[in-house]
Scaffold this motif. Structure first.
Motif, PDB file in Angstrom:
ATOM      1  N   ASP A 187      10.860  11.033  29.859  1.00 43.65           N
ATOM      2  CA  ASP A 187      11.372  10.256  29.351  1.00 43.65           C
ATOM      3  C   ASP A 187      11.523   9.460  30.532  1.00 43.65           C
ATOM      4  N   PHE A 188      11.042   9.264  31.515  1.00 44.26           N
ATOM      5  CA  PHE A 188      11.510   8.438  32.886  1.00 44.26           C
ATOM      6  C   PHE A 188      12.452   6.832  32.739  1.00 44.26           C
ATOM      7  N   ASN A 189      12.505   6.603  31.745  1.00 46.18           N
ATOM      8  CA  ASN A 189      13.116   5.510  32.208  1.00 46.18           C
ATOM      9  C   ASN A 189      12.971   4.109  32.905  1.00 46.18           C
ATOM     10  N   ILE A 190      11.829   4.180  33.514  1.00 48.24           N
ATOM     11  CA  ILE A 190      10.864   3.295  34.033  1.00 48.24           C
ATOM     12  C   ILE A 190      10.366   3.052  33.746  1.00 48.24           C
ATOM     13  N   THR A 191       9.216   1.616  33.678  1.00 48.28           N
ATOM     14  CA  THR A 191       7.636   1.493  34.209  1.00 48.28           C
ATOM     15  C   THR A 191       7.268   1.950  35.641  1.00 48.28           C
ATOM     16  N   ARG A 192       5.493   2.017  35.489  1.00 50.75           N
ATOM     17  CA  ARG A 192       4.839   2.676  36.273  1.00 50.75           C
ATOM     18  C   ARG A 192       4.560   0.281  37.250  1.00 50.75           C
ATOM     19  N   TYR A 193       3.695   0.379  36.614  1.00 45.51           N
ATOM     20  CA  TYR A 193       3.481  -0.976  36.394  1.00 45.51           C
ATOM     21  C   TYR A 193       3.578  -2.592  35.278  1.00 45.51           C
ATOM     22  N   THR A 218       9.117   1.739  22.098  1.00 46.39           N
ATOM     23  CA  THR A 218       9.082   0.751  21.179  1.00 46.39           C
ATOM     24  C   THR A 218      10.457   0.412  20.701  1.00 46.39           C
ATOM     25  N   ASN A 219      10.891  -0.721  20.641  1.00 46.60           N
ATOM     26  CA  ASN A 219      11.925  -1.132  19.814  1.00 46.60           C
ATOM     27  C   ASN A 219      12.537  -1.136  18.424  1.00 46.60           C
ATOM     28  N   GLY A 220      10.713  -0.868  17.553  1.00 50.32           N
ATOM     29  CA  GLY A 220      10.732  -1.196  16.423  1.00 50.32           C
ATOM     30  C   GLY A 220      11.099  -1.978  15.078  1.00 50.32           C
ATOM     31  N   ARG A 221      11.328  -3.848  16.395  1.00 49.63           N
ATOM     32  CA  ARG A 221      11.712  -4.516  16.030  1.00 49.63           C
ATOM     33  C   ARG A 221      10.275  -5.475  15.126  1.00 49.63           C
ATOM     34  N   ALA A 222      10.467  -6.508  14.525  1.00 46.14           N
ATOM     35  CA  ALA A 222       9.162  -7.033  13.429  1.00 46.14           C
ATOM     36  C   ALA A 222       8.707  -7.171  14.877  1.00 46.14           C
ATOM     37  N   SER A 223       8.885  -7.953  16.244  1.00 47.22           N
ATOM     38  CA  SER A 223       8.362  -8.440  16.842  1.00 47.22           C
ATOM     39  C   SER A 223       8.228  -7.848  17.973  1.00 47.22           C
ATOM     40  N   PRO A 224       7.593  -6.735  18.121  1.00 47.24           N
ATOM     41  CA  PRO A 224       8.692  -5.196  18.946  1.00 47.24           C
ATOM     42  C   PRO A 224       8.085  -5.443  20.346  1.00 47.24           C
ATOM     43  N   ILE A 225       9.203  -5.155  21.258  1.00 49.75           N
ATOM     44  CA  ILE A 225       8.761  -5.176  22.476  1.00 49.75           C
ATOM     45  C   ILE A 225       9.077  -2.990  22.915  1.00 49.75           C
ATOM     46  N   GLN A 226       7.674  -3.453  23.569  1.00 53.52           N
ATOM     47  CA  GLN A 226       6.964  -1.650  24.130  1.00 53.52           C
ATOM     48  C   GLN A 226       7.015  -1.385  25.466  1.00 53.52           C
ATOM     49  N   LEU A 228       7.462   4.670  29.061  1.00 53.24           N
ATOM     50  CA  LEU A 228       8.258   5.293  29.745  1.00 53.24           C
ATOM     51  C   LEU A 228       8.156   6.579  30.023  1.00 53.24           C
ATOM     52  N   ASP A 229       7.486   7.161  28.822  1.00 57.69           N
ATOM     53  CA  ASP A 229       7.540   8.788  29.283  1.00 57.69           C
ATOM     54  C   ASP A 229       6.141   9.140  30.211  1.00 57.69           C
ATOM     55  N   ARG A 230       6.018   9.714  31.110  1.00 62.08           N
ATOM     56  CA  ARG A 230       5.344  10.392  31.114  1.00 62.08           C
ATOM     57  C   ARG A 230       4.974  11.523  31.162  1.00 62.08           C
ATOM     58  N   LEU A 231       3.892  12.246  32.214  1.00 62.89           N
ATOM     59  CA  LEU A 231       3.758  13.575  32.092  1.00 62.89           C
ATOM     60  C   LEU A 231       2.524  13.603  33.111  1.00 62.89           C
ATOM     61  N   PRO A 260       1.454  10.411  16.403  1.00 61.71           N
ATOM     62  CA  PRO A 260       2.176   9.577  15.376  1.00 61.71           C
ATOM     63  C   PRO A 260       3.487   9.912  15.669  1.00 61.71           C
ATOM     64  N   ARG A 261       3.746   8.554  15.493  1.00 65.67           N
ATOM     65  CA  ARG A 261       6.170   8.031  15.856  1.00 65.67           C
ATOM     66  C   ARG A 261       6.175   8.512  14.498  1.00 65.67           C
ATOM     67  N   THR A 262       7.061   8.725  14.551  1.00 63.05           N
ATOM     68  CA  THR A 262       7.978   9.493  12.518  1.00 63.05           C
ATOM     69  C   THR A 262       8.870   8.654  12.962  1.00 63.05           C
ATOM     70  N   THR A 263      10.692   9.690  13.135  1.00 66.46           N
ATOM     71  CA  THR A 263      11.894   9.261  13.135  1.00 66.46           C
ATOM     72  C   THR A 263      12.735   8.300  14.689  1.00 66.46           C
ATOM     73  N   SER A 264      11.417   9.006  16.116  1.00 64.51           N
ATOM     74  CA  SER A 264      11.966   8.325  17.154  1.00 64.51           C
ATOM     75  C   SER A 264      12.132   7.294  17.453  1.00 64.51           C
ATOM     76  N   ASP A 265      12.533   6.753  18.606  1.00 57.49           N
ATOM     77  CA  ASP A 265      11.443   5.473  18.940  1.00 57.49           C
ATOM     78  C   ASP A 265       9.958   5.563  20.057  1.00 57.49           C
ATOM     79  N   HIS A 266      10.252   6.886  20.729  1.00 59.44           N
ATOM     80  CA  HIS A 266       9.527   7.212  21.433  1.00 59.44           C
ATOM     81  C   HIS A 266       8.848   7.998  20.719  1.00 59.44           C
TER      82      HIS A 266
END
Length: 273
Positions: free
Chosen positions: A92-98, A137-145, A148-151, A170-176
């Motif tokens: 999780d780099f905690n930064i977007t690239r583009y 994702t922040n997991g809200r009804a109108s989510p912000i996505q 952040l994660d890269r390989l 598939p995402r389960t309990t995490s927000d990633h």
């Protein structure tokens, strides 16, 4: 996950309510050669027991602070200078690239530019992401996505594993979303692909190739953009060839069925001359 006597692990503790890194591996397959860690980073050199090949893996949990992030880039560069073989950086780099890495498309920033510059400086390849477009994702009804994660992998890693793919699970309990780096047909080796020039005479294929080529969104420097576009085009052509083969077999089966019907009818009723 694995039986206890087969699993080894390394950890970096959390800082407050964030951070923390866990790396696990099968001791029956891999030997740990060396490791190093920092506040936001864990690196390890591992050796394949069957081939004695060595690989460098760096797992990160990126800081929010720009100054700390700059220190992380420097630390990763130092790690790279200690090993010239295949290298993979993941986390999780905690930064977007583009700008398009954010669902609300942010403006380009100096932090994005510094991130991209560091990737190009280290000649790392940002593998195309298959599956989900974003990784958090922040997991809200109108989510912000956002992504952040890269390989990221070095050219040496790509040469060692020619058929790697980066896929979201598939995402389960995490927000990633979990990201899986998989090697196709590892046990069988890469299968040869041959392009038949006669395909270009088939109606519609040339236009399909043009559309596929334009649709490929590949990041990185020019040489690797071309490499990955060709790789993605090969996959598209394989899919097309499978579909064409299935369609052709279906048509042959339908024709054979019609011929059998005609044959049965001809045995019951003499056919006119």
């Amino acid at each position: 996950m694995w039986k206890a006597n087969d699993a080894k692990w390394l950890t970096v503790d959390v800082v407050g309510s964030s951070g923390g890194i866990l790396i696990t591996w099968k001791s029956s397959k891999w030997d740990l050669v060396s490791s190093s860690s920092g506040t936001f980073l864990m690196s390890m050199i591992i050796q394949d027991k069957s081939s004695s090949s060595q690989y460098l893996l760096s797992v990160i949990y990126g800081p929010i602070s720009q100054s700390l992030r700059a220190s992380l880039w420097d630390e990763l560069s130092q790690v790279r200078r200690s090993f010239s073989g295949p290298w993979c950086v993941v986390g999780d780099f905690n930064i977007t690239r583009y700008p398009e890495d954010h669902s609300r498309r942010r403006r380009p920033s100096s932090a994005m530019a510094r991130f991209s510059n560091w990737i190009q400086q280290e000649e790392l390849i940002d593998l195309p992401l298959l599956g989900a477009r974003f990784t958090w994702t922040n997991g809200r009804a109108s989510p912000i996505q956002s992504r952040l994660d890269r390989l990221l992998v070095s050219p040496e890693w790509l040469e060692a594993f020619l058929t790697i793919k980066k896929i979201t699970l598939p995402r389960t309990t995490s927000d990633h979303y979990p990201i899986l780096l998989t090697v196709e047909d590892e046990n069988w080796g890469p299968k040869p692909f041959r392009f038949n020039s006669s395909w270009l005479h088939l109606e519609g294929l040339h236009q399909k190739i043009v559309e596929w080529w334009k649709s490929f969104q590949v990041k990185g420097f020019a040489g690797h953009k071309l490499l990955y576009r060709l790789k993605l085009l090969k996959e598209k052509l394989k899919e097309w060839r499978r579909e064409e083969t299935q369609n052709r077999e279906a048509k042959i089966e339908a024709l054979m069925s019609e011929l059998q019907k005609i044959d049965r009818v001809s045995k019951e009723v003499p056919m006119s001359k």
